[in-house]
Design an enzyme around this catalytic site. Structure first.
Site, PDB file in Angstrom:
ATOM      1  N   GLY A   1      -0.804   0.677   7.426  1.00 22.98           N
ATOM      2  CA  GLY A   1      -0.035   0.220   8.282  1.00 22.98           C
ATOM      3  C   GLY A   1       1.304  -0.330   8.077  1.00 22.98           C
ATOM      4  O   GLY A   1       2.519  -1.223   8.225  1.00 22.98           O
ATOM      5  N   ARG A   2       0.819  -0.538   6.544  1.00 23.10           N
ATOM      6  CA  ARG A   2       1.941  -1.250   5.415  1.00 23.10           C
ATOM      7  C   ARG A   2       2.137  -2.756   6.408  1.00 23.10           C
ATOM      8  O   ARG A   2       1.189  -3.474   6.843  1.00 23.10           O
ATOM      9  CB  ARG A   2       2.781  -0.499   5.077  1.00 23.10           C
ATOM     10  CG  ARG A   2       3.152  -1.318   3.271  1.00 23.10           C
ATOM     11  CD  ARG A   2       4.646  -0.200   3.116  1.00 23.10           C
ATOM     12  NE  ARG A   2       4.198   1.296   2.431  1.00 23.10           N
ATOM     13  CZ  ARG A   2       3.400   1.269   1.481  1.00 23.10           C
ATOM     14  NH1 ARG A   2       3.078   0.519   1.116  1.00 23.10           N
ATOM     15  NH2 ARG A   2       3.891   3.376   1.466  1.00 23.10           N
TER      16      ARG A   2
ATOM     17  N   GLY B   1       4.372   9.151   0.322  1.00 22.01           N
ATOM     18  CA  GLY B   1       2.813   9.151   0.334  1.00 22.01           C
ATOM     19  C   GLY B   1       2.537  10.458   2.023  1.00 22.01           C
ATOM     20  O   GLY B   1       3.669  11.022   2.714  1.00 22.01           O
TER      21      GLY B   1
ATOM     22  N   GLU C   1      10.727   5.578   4.302  1.00 22.95           N
ATOM     23  CA  GLU C   1      11.892   5.302   4.873  1.00 22.95           C
ATOM     24  C   GLU C   1      12.567   5.176   3.438  1.00 22.95           C
ATOM     25  O   GLU C   1      13.268   4.874   2.966  1.00 22.95           O
ATOM     26  CB  GLU C   1      11.172   3.521   5.363  1.00 22.95           C
ATOM     27  CG  GLU C   1      11.938   1.982   4.588  1.00 22.95           C
ATOM     28  CD  GLU C   1      11.187   1.333   4.027  1.00 22.95           C
ATOM     29  OE1 GLU C   1       9.839   1.845   4.278  1.00 22.95           O
ATOM     30  OE2 GLU C   1      11.413   0.624   3.646  1.00 22.95           O
TER      31      GLU C   1
ATOM     32  N   ASP D   1       2.618   5.404   8.924  1.00 25.24           N
ATOM     33  CA  ASP D   1       2.780   3.335   9.898  1.00 25.24           C
ATOM     34  C   ASP D   1       3.574   3.384  10.804  1.00 25.24           C
ATOM     35  O   ASP D   1       4.230   2.322  11.110  1.00 25.24           O
ATOM     36  CB  ASP D   1       3.191   2.806   8.689  1.00 25.24           C
ATOM     37  CG  ASP D   1       2.731   2.795   7.482  1.00 25.24           C
ATOM     38  OD1 ASP D   1       1.398   2.665   7.719  1.00 25.24           O
ATOM     39  OD2 ASP D   1       3.362   3.129   5.950  1.00 25.24           O
TER      40      ASP D   1
ATOM     41  N   THR E   1       5.610   8.739   8.505  1.00 28.17           N
ATOM     42  CA  THR E   1       4.431   8.214   7.870  1.00 28.17           C
ATOM     43  C   THR E   1       3.786   8.419   9.344  1.00 28.17           C
ATOM     44  O   THR E   1       4.449   8.091  10.230  1.00 28.17           O
ATOM     45  CB  THR E   1       5.119   6.819   7.066  1.00 28.17           C
ATOM     46  OG1 THR E   1       4.206   6.162   6.917  1.00 28.17           O
ATOM     47  CG2 THR E   1       6.519   6.710   8.660  1.00 28.17           C
TER      48      THR E   1
HETATM   49  O1  F6P Z   1       2.713   4.499   4.418  1.00 25.46           O
HETATM   50  C1  F6P Z   1       1.494   4.764   4.217  1.00 25.46           C
HETATM   51  C2  F6P Z   1       0.110   4.559   3.489  1.00 25.46           C
HETATM   52  O2  F6P Z   1      -0.621   5.412   4.015  1.00 25.46           O
HETATM   53  C3  F6P Z   1       0.871   2.779   4.766  1.00 25.46           C
HETATM   54  O3  F6P Z   1      -0.242   2.653   5.646  1.00 25.46           O
HETATM   55  C4  F6P Z   1      -0.080   2.226   2.741  1.00 25.46           C
HETATM   56  O4  F6P Z   1      -0.529   0.924   3.150  1.00 25.46           O
HETATM   57  C5  F6P Z   1      -0.238   3.045   1.851  1.00 25.46           C
HETATM   58  O5  F6P Z   1       0.702   4.221   2.638  1.00 25.46           O
HETATM   59  C6  F6P Z   1      -1.180   3.419   0.945  1.00 25.46           C
HETATM   60  O6  F6P Z   1      -0.693   4.027  -0.409  1.00 25.46           O
HETATM   61  P1  F6P Z   1      -1.134   5.014  -1.441  1.00 25.46           P
HETATM   62  O7  F6P Z   1      -1.597   6.167  -0.786  1.00 25.46           O
HETATM   63  O8  F6P Z   1      -0.351   5.038  -2.378  1.00 25.46           O
HETATM   64  O9  F6P Z   1      -2.272   3.728  -1.530  1.00 25.46           O
END
Ligand code: F6P
Length: 344
Positions: free
Chosen positions: A169-170, A10, A101, A126, A124
């Site tokens: 923040g996952r 991401g 990660e 997060d 990230t």
């Molecule tokens: O890891 C960064 C993050 O923005 C997380 O906080 C979130 O859960 C995820 O990526 C969202 O992913 P995507 O862009 O695939 O929807």
């Protein structure tokens, strides 16, 4: 030297500052930087762009990544041979892989099992990458959420409402805790320490009893909807995993709001900040951090210090084995303990 740079996973604010720092360091030392487009996919598919002065000028403050990004996994895609061949074909002495990660794990495997000359740089919003104190992108996300909380305060106060703010923040509560503390949240709900619906209702009710008719509740997307009975539910928009195998998250804010309104009788609204937290211009802190990371990664590549990740520990840039990056870094709960002093 000829050094490749790629961004994978991401995006987050600060990626361009890091790319610029690798490229400018290389140019200054008489080396050459080359951009690998769309993460590891670019190596597998010969998709490159030059990273000369012209390409890296004027990008320091820009969000996103000029190299584009993808979740392409060479090992899963059976593309390791193509990736390895790209090093010879492009005469690459090193590649700096900027990612989260998951990208650090791919990078670790490509180095450990296939001997590729790789250096990792963690990014990230997060802030959950192990082995380093801070990842760039995090400070910008915290600032965006803090701004949102400030805005929600005035409208919450005007209407005597509970405002639930769902943040990213996952599986960690870094963004929720930092922005919640900075914004003066009245409750912060994170995955690392379950808070029951009953506990949140108790805090909200106490605030009302002492004359505060509104409350701001910050909830991390990975927090579970927990009840005093011990019942806990992970809320997902769809019962699915993303391309990295992580469960898709989102919806805890709405689920919590229903419970709070129903149980307290106070009108409740929800704000889901979503990808707004990942977009736009990086803060000065993230620009500086990303620049330090990029410059250090260049020095690691120059020194042949492969199979490691650039890291910041305290105020010092250092390097750690990529294996350390893969350990998810949870929030230091002392942060939450301090935030709790301001809840009721
Ligand atoms: O890891 C960064 C993050 O923005 C997380 O906080 C979130 O859960 C995820 O990526 C969202 O992913 P995507 O862009 O695939 O929807």
């Amino acid at each position: 030297m000829r050094i490749g740079v790629l961004t994978a996973g991401g995006d987050c604010p600060g990626l361009n500052a890091a790319i610029r720092a690798v490229a400018r360091s290389a140019i200054q030392q008489g080396d050459e930087a080359i951009g690998v487009r769309r993460g590891y996919q670019g190596l597998a598919e010969n998709d490159y762009m030059p990273l000369g002065m012209q390409q890296v000028t004027g990008i320091l403050h820009q969000g996103g990544t000029i190299l584009s990004t993808s979740s392409f996994e060479p090992i899963r895609e059976g593309a390791v041979d193509r990736v390895a061949a790209a090093f010879a074909e492009q005469r690459l002495d090193a590649v700096v892989a900027i990612g989260g990660e998951h990208t650090m794990e791919i990078t670790r495997q490509l180095h450990a099992d296939h001997g590729l000359p790789l250096v990792g740089v963690p990014k990230t919003i997060d802030n959950d990458v192990g082995g380093t104190d801070y990842t760039f992108g995090f400070d910008t996300a915290v600032q965006i959420v803090t701004d949102a909380i400030d805005r929600l305060h005035t409208t919450a106060q005007s209407h005597d409402r509970i405002m639930v703010v769902e943040v990213m923040g996952r599986n960690t509560g870094w963004i929720a805790a930092y922005a919640g503390l900075a914004g003066g949240a009245d409750c912060i709900v994170i995955p690392e320490q379950p808070t029951t619906v009953e506990e949140i209702c108790r805090d909200v009710t106490r605030r009302h009893e002492r004359g505060k008719d509104f409350s701001i509740i910050v909830v991390a997307e990975g927090a579970k909807l927990a009840f005093a009975s011990g019942d806990e539910r992970l809320i997902q928009p769809v019962q699915d995993s993303d391309e990295y195998g992580y469960p898709r998250l989102g919806g805890i804010g709405a689920a919590l709001a229903v419970e709070l309104e129903h149980r307290t009788g106070y009108e409740t609204r929800v704000t889901v900040l979503g990808h707004v937290q990942r977009g736009g211009t990086p803060t000065s802190t993230d620009r500086i951090l990303a620049t330090l990371y990029g410059a250090h990664a260049y020095e690691m590549a120059k020194a042949g210090d492969f199979g490691k990740m650039a890291a910041i520990q305290g105020t010092r840039m250092t390097e750690v084995p990529l294996a350390e990056a893969v350990q998810v870094k949870q929030l230091d709960l002392r942060m939450l303990e301090i935030a709790k002093r301001f809840f009721t």
